[in-house]
Design an enzyme around this catalytic site. Structure first.
Site, PDB file in Angstrom:
ATOM      1  N   ARG A 149       0.861  -1.187   0.000  1.00 63.75           N
ATOM      2  CA  ARG A 149       0.000   0.000   0.000  1.00 63.75           C
ATOM      3  C   ARG A 149       0.894   1.233   0.000  1.00 63.75           C
ATOM      4  O   ARG A 149       1.862   1.295   0.760  1.00 63.75           O
ATOM      5  CB  ARG A 149      -0.872   0.001   1.253  1.00 63.75           C
ATOM      6  CG  ARG A 149      -1.896   1.107   1.275  1.00 63.75           C
ATOM      7  CD  ARG A 149      -2.580   1.222   2.620  1.00 63.75           C
ATOM      8  NE  ARG A 149      -1.846   2.103   3.495  1.00 63.75           N
ATOM      9  CZ  ARG A 149      -2.364   2.684   4.581  1.00 63.75           C
ATOM     10  NH1 ARG A 149      -3.617   2.440   4.920  1.00 63.75           N
ATOM     11  NH2 ARG A 149      -1.638   3.483   5.338  1.00 63.75           N
ATOM     12  N   TYR A 161      -2.731  11.835   5.747  1.00 62.13           N
ATOM     13  CA  TYR A 161      -3.041  10.517   6.295  1.00 62.13           C
ATOM     14  C   TYR A 161      -2.024   9.469   5.829  1.00 62.13           C
ATOM     15  O   TYR A 161      -1.672   9.423   4.659  1.00 62.13           O
ATOM     16  CB  TYR A 161      -4.452  10.054   5.866  1.00 62.13           C
ATOM     17  CG  TYR A 161      -4.585   8.576   6.094  1.00 62.13           C
ATOM     18  CD1 TYR A 161      -4.754   8.102   7.385  1.00 62.13           C
ATOM     19  CD2 TYR A 161      -4.396   7.663   5.066  1.00 62.13           C
ATOM     20  CE1 TYR A 161      -4.762   6.747   7.636  1.00 62.13           C
ATOM     21  CE2 TYR A 161      -4.402   6.313   5.309  1.00 62.13           C
ATOM     22  CZ  TYR A 161      -4.589   5.865   6.598  1.00 62.13           C
ATOM     23  OH  TYR A 161      -4.574   4.528   6.849  1.00 62.13           O
ATOM     24  N   ASP A 212      -4.931   3.957   0.011  1.00 59.32           N
ATOM     25  CA  ASP A 212      -6.026   4.212   0.954  1.00 59.32           C
ATOM     26  C   ASP A 212      -6.446   5.683   0.864  1.00 59.32           C
ATOM     27  O   ASP A 212      -5.656   6.578   1.158  1.00 59.32           O
ATOM     28  CB  ASP A 212      -5.539   3.877   2.373  1.00 59.32           C
ATOM     29  CG  ASP A 212      -6.672   3.831   3.384  1.00 59.32           C
ATOM     30  OD1 ASP A 212      -7.783   4.306   3.057  1.00 59.32           O
ATOM     31  OD2 ASP A 212      -6.441   3.322   4.501  1.00 59.32           O
ATOM     32  N   HIS A 214      -8.975   6.898   2.559  1.00 63.00           N
ATOM     33  CA  HIS A 214      -9.408   7.208   3.930  1.00 63.00           C
ATOM     34  C   HIS A 214     -10.635   8.117   3.980  1.00 63.00           C
ATOM     35  O   HIS A 214     -10.663   9.122   4.704  1.00 63.00           O
ATOM     36  CB  HIS A 214      -8.230   7.805   4.736  1.00 63.00           C
ATOM     37  CG  HIS A 214      -8.130   7.203   6.100  1.00 63.00           C
ATOM     38  ND1 HIS A 214      -8.503   7.876   7.236  1.00 63.00           N
ATOM     39  CD2 HIS A 214      -7.737   5.986   6.502  1.00 63.00           C
ATOM     40  CE1 HIS A 214      -8.324   7.105   8.288  1.00 63.00           C
ATOM     41  NE2 HIS A 214      -7.863   5.935   7.877  1.00 63.00           N
ATOM     42  N   GLU A 238      -8.894   2.168  -1.643  1.00 60.25           N
ATOM     43  CA  GLU A 238      -9.592   1.857  -0.384  1.00 60.25           C
ATOM     44  C   GLU A 238     -10.385   3.042   0.150  1.00 60.25           C
ATOM     45  O   GLU A 238      -9.898   4.181   0.109  1.00 60.25           O
ATOM     46  CB  GLU A 238      -8.522   1.450   0.626  1.00 60.25           C
ATOM     47  CG  GLU A 238      -9.031   1.141   2.018  1.00 60.25           C
ATOM     48  CD  GLU A 238      -7.891   0.608   2.882  1.00 60.25           C
ATOM     49  OE1 GLU A 238      -6.983  -0.069   2.338  1.00 60.25           O
ATOM     50  OE2 GLU A 238      -7.895   0.872   4.087  1.00 60.25           O
ATOM     51  N   GLU A 264     -13.334  -1.198   6.780  1.00 63.97           N
ATOM     52  CA  GLU A 264     -12.647  -1.308   8.068  1.00 63.97           C
ATOM     53  C   GLU A 264     -13.456  -0.719   9.221  1.00 63.97           C
ATOM     54  O   GLU A 264     -13.250  -1.083  10.359  1.00 63.97           O
ATOM     55  CB  GLU A 264     -11.249  -0.689   8.003  1.00 63.97           C
ATOM     56  CG  GLU A 264     -11.239   0.804   7.782  1.00 63.97           C
ATOM     57  CD  GLU A 264      -9.826   1.371   7.660  1.00 63.97           C
ATOM     58  OE1 GLU A 264      -9.039   0.823   6.876  1.00 63.97           O
ATOM     59  OE2 GLU A 264      -9.533   2.352   8.352  1.00 63.97           O
ATOM     60  N   ARG A 285     -13.459  -5.156   3.746  1.00 68.68           N
ATOM     61  CA  ARG A 285     -12.318  -5.053   4.649  1.00 68.68           C
ATOM     62  C   ARG A 285     -12.677  -5.173   6.126  1.00 68.68           C
ATOM     63  O   ARG A 285     -11.912  -4.776   7.006  1.00 68.68           O
ATOM     64  CB  ARG A 285     -11.560  -3.745   4.405  1.00 68.68           C
ATOM     65  CG  ARG A 285     -10.988  -3.664   2.999  1.00 68.68           C
ATOM     66  CD  ARG A 285      -9.928  -2.595   2.873  1.00 68.68           C
ATOM     67  NE  ARG A 285      -8.755  -2.934   3.635  1.00 68.68           N
ATOM     68  CZ  ARG A 285      -8.380  -2.369   4.768  1.00 68.68           C
ATOM     69  NH1 ARG A 285      -9.084  -1.397   5.296  1.00 68.68           N
ATOM     70  NH2 ARG A 285      -7.289  -2.767   5.386  1.00 68.68           N
ATOM     71  N   GLU A 341      -4.247  -7.194   5.277  1.00 67.88           N
ATOM     72  CA  GLU A 341      -3.317  -6.117   5.658  1.00 67.88           C
ATOM     73  C   GLU A 341      -2.434  -6.605   6.808  1.00 67.88           C
ATOM     74  O   GLU A 341      -2.909  -7.260   7.726  1.00 67.88           O
ATOM     75  CB  GLU A 341      -4.113  -4.887   6.106  1.00 67.88           C
ATOM     76  CG  GLU A 341      -3.251  -3.695   6.479  1.00 67.88           C
ATOM     77  CD  GLU A 341      -4.095  -2.478   6.900  1.00 67.88           C
ATOM     78  OE1 GLU A 341      -5.269  -2.661   7.284  1.00 67.88           O
ATOM     79  OE2 GLU A 341      -3.567  -1.362   6.841  1.00 67.88           O
ATOM     80  N   TRP A 404     -11.751  12.340   8.378  1.00 61.76           N
ATOM     81  CA  TRP A 404     -10.312  12.067   8.498  1.00 61.76           C
ATOM     82  C   TRP A 404      -9.983  10.737   7.836  1.00 61.76           C
ATOM     83  O   TRP A 404     -10.726   9.781   7.915  1.00 61.76           O
ATOM     84  CB  TRP A 404      -9.876  12.008   9.971  1.00 61.76           C
ATOM     85  CG  TRP A 404      -8.464  11.544  10.070  1.00 61.76           C
ATOM     86  CD1 TRP A 404      -7.352  12.230   9.689  1.00 61.76           C
ATOM     87  CD2 TRP A 404      -7.996  10.264  10.520  1.00 61.76           C
ATOM     88  NE1 TRP A 404      -6.238  11.464   9.891  1.00 61.76           N
ATOM     89  CE2 TRP A 404      -6.600  10.246  10.384  1.00 61.76           C
ATOM     90  CE3 TRP A 404      -8.641   9.120  11.017  1.00 61.76           C
ATOM     91  CZ2 TRP A 404      -5.801   9.149  10.729  1.00 61.76           C
ATOM     92  CZ3 TRP A 404      -7.874   8.037  11.359  1.00 61.76           C
ATOM     93  CH2 TRP A 404      -6.465   8.047  11.214  1.00 61.76           C
TER      94      TRP A 404
HETATM   95  C1  GCO Z   1      -5.751   1.055   7.402  1.00 63.66           C
HETATM   96  C2  GCO Z   1      -6.464   2.064   8.213  1.00 63.66           C
HETATM   97  C3  GCO Z   1      -5.794   2.471   9.474  1.00 63.66           C
HETATM   98  C4  GCO Z   1      -6.777   3.289  10.311  1.00 63.66           C
HETATM   99  C5  GCO Z   1      -6.602   2.961  11.734  1.00 63.66           C
HETATM  100  C6  GCO Z   1      -7.655   3.645  12.578  1.00 63.66           C
HETATM  101  O1  GCO Z   1      -6.172   0.877   6.292  1.00 63.66           O
HETATM  102  O2  GCO Z   1      -4.835   0.448   7.920  1.00 63.66           O
HETATM  103  O3  GCO Z   1      -7.069   3.038   7.456  1.00 63.66           O
HETATM  104  O4  GCO Z   1      -4.559   3.086   9.317  1.00 63.66           O
HETATM  105  O5  GCO Z   1      -6.627   4.642  10.095  1.00 63.66           O
HETATM  106  O6  GCO Z   1      -6.657   1.595  11.895  1.00 63.66           O
HETATM  107  O7  GCO Z   1      -7.587   3.167  13.872  1.00 63.66           O
HETATM  108 MG    MG Z   2      -7.768   2.026   5.659  1.00 59.48          MG
END
Ligand code: GCO
Ligand code: MG
Length: 404
Positions: A149, A161, A212, A214, A238, A264, A285, A341, A404
């Site tokens: 990633r 991020y 990602d 995010h 992602e 996630e 995920r 991951e 975020w």
């Molecule tokens: C990822 C995630 C993490 C999250 C974190 C939040 O894909 O690994 O986006 O980095 O930001 O797990 O607690």
């Molecule tokens: Mg993520």
């Protein structure tokens, strides 16, 4: 006569970052562990377990895994939500661990046995600059990773991020009161394709590349990003948009063939039912700790299998080695595994949670020990007291709150 749960301990420890772990003990002296960590909101789950779940567990038959799941889910009246589902996950995971130990089998054998030789994992290549990230990708390739990633800073933004101070052990929850990040969609959309162009040029077509987003875009912006990344054949983009609006993904799909991975922050099958059944995503995920344990996550993956959607479980450092162990037993056994991951834990964390899953040649291999093959060293855990830590918040350059 059926065995009984006689003790349940909720253990909070912070070997570099916070983890909440549930340990169940049976009358026959068998123990099982489950991860209950909800990053930035750890104590809420700890209280949910201690105050509302543990009293009802004492005396129950540990072999009644499905019934206990239903009891905790339907019995709470208030359904779903990350706090409830992480608490249920911890109980469920610990019960599978106990069942495996009683049966003398690793949990994956109870789930139907191996469907593959190893679990393909991806690592995180993070850096401020494109040159820096090229070095990071090379490092992962040299370690044997087949998937990486990639995140870099966006020029002109103070923070981005995925890019932390420590490259190998990125942890976003860095302050008791949330630190503030800044965001500009325009700068990001202009920069990101240039990063992947350089990476493909340098590493060729074989390495699987992921990115990602995010949750930061709107559906039409995500469609544009996906289209601009098509020449670089990403394995997935992602969390392109916040997924509360499941039908928003239709718009992304109309504009790009870049595969999409989401989930996630999901905690039940209902969070992704439409995404899966309308084939709006390619990878789901969700993971063991936040989506109701092995029992419920397998249900999500079974639904996904019907629609050609594969798994891509979250495995950031805020999921403890207990969750990672459990995830690997599912990953190796389900028919529709995609990717896992794998952000490595620090040595301190590994010492608190002794385990024997191992990385080999780009794969993680689950433990062959009975149960999950992971434990918590409670004495060592007690030497790392809890420290409040929140995830950051994000604002646009004019100060508007953003995802975020
Ligand atoms: C990822 C995630 C993490 C999250 C974190 C939040 O894909 O690994 O986006 O980095 O930001 O797990 O607690
Ligand atoms: Mg993520």
């Amino acid at each position: 006569m059926a065995d009984k749960i006689v003790d349940a301990r909720v253990i909070i420890t912070s070997p570099g970052r916070n983890f909440v772990t549930l340990k169940l003990i049976t009358e026959d002296g068998v123990s099982g562990v489950g991860d209950a960590t909800l990053n930035g909101r750890e104590l809420a789950v700890a209280s949910y377990l201690t105050d509302h779940v543990v009293p009802a567990l004492i005396g129950r038959d540990p072999a009644r895994i499905e019934d206990t799941w239903q009891y905790l889910y339907k019995g709470a009246y208030w359904r779903r939500g990350p706090v409830t589902m992480s608490a249920i996950a911890a109980v469920d995971t610990a019960l599978w661990d106990i069942l495996g130990k009683v049966a003398g089998l690793p949990v994956y054998q109870l789930l139907g046995g191996r469907s593959r030789e190893g679990v393909t994992v991806y690592g995180h290549a993070n850096a401020e600059t494109v040159d820096g990230v090229l070095e990071e990708v090379a490092r992962y390739r040299d370690l044997g990773y087949r998937a990486v990633r990639v995140q870099t800073s966006v020029p002109g933004l103070r923070t981005t991020y995925g890019v932390g101070r420590d490259r190998m052990f990125y942890e976003p929850a860095d302050a008791a009161i949330a630190s503030e990040a800044t965001w500009s969609t325009e700068r990001y959309l202009a920069h990101t394709p240039t990063v992947f162009a350089r990476i493909r040029e340098e590493f060729g077509p074989e390495l699987k590349l992921l990115h990602d987003v995010h949750h930061r875009l709107t559906p039409i912006e995500a469609g544009r990003l996906g289209r601009s990344l098509e020449p670089y054949a990403l394995t997935w983009m992602e969390d392109p948009v916040p997924a509360e609006l499941q039908e928003g993904f239709r718009l992304i799909r109309q504009h790009t063939t870049t595969p999409i991975a989401v989930g996630e922050v999901f905690n039940t099958i209902w969070d992704c039912q439409q995404l899966i059944s309308e084939q709006l995503i390619d990878y789901v995920r969700a993971t063991v700790v936040h989506a109701g344990g092995i029992t419920h996550l397998r249900r999500i993956f079974d639904l996904a299998a019907l629609y050609h959607v594969r798994s891509g479980s979250h495995g950031a450092t805020d999921l403890s080695p207990v969750c990672m162990s459990a995830a690997l037993h599912l990953d190796i056994s389900i028919p529709n595994f995609g990717l896992q991951e794998y952000m490595r834990h620090t040595d301190e964390t590994d010492a608190v949670f002794p385990h024997d899953y191992r990385f080999e040649n780009g794969y993680l291999l689950p433990s062959e020990a009975p149960g999950l093959g992971v434990d918590i060293d409670e004495k060592l855990a007690a030497t790392f007291p809890y420290r409040p830590a929140s995830l950051p918040v994000n604002r646009l350059e004019d100060g508007t709150m953003h995802s975020w």
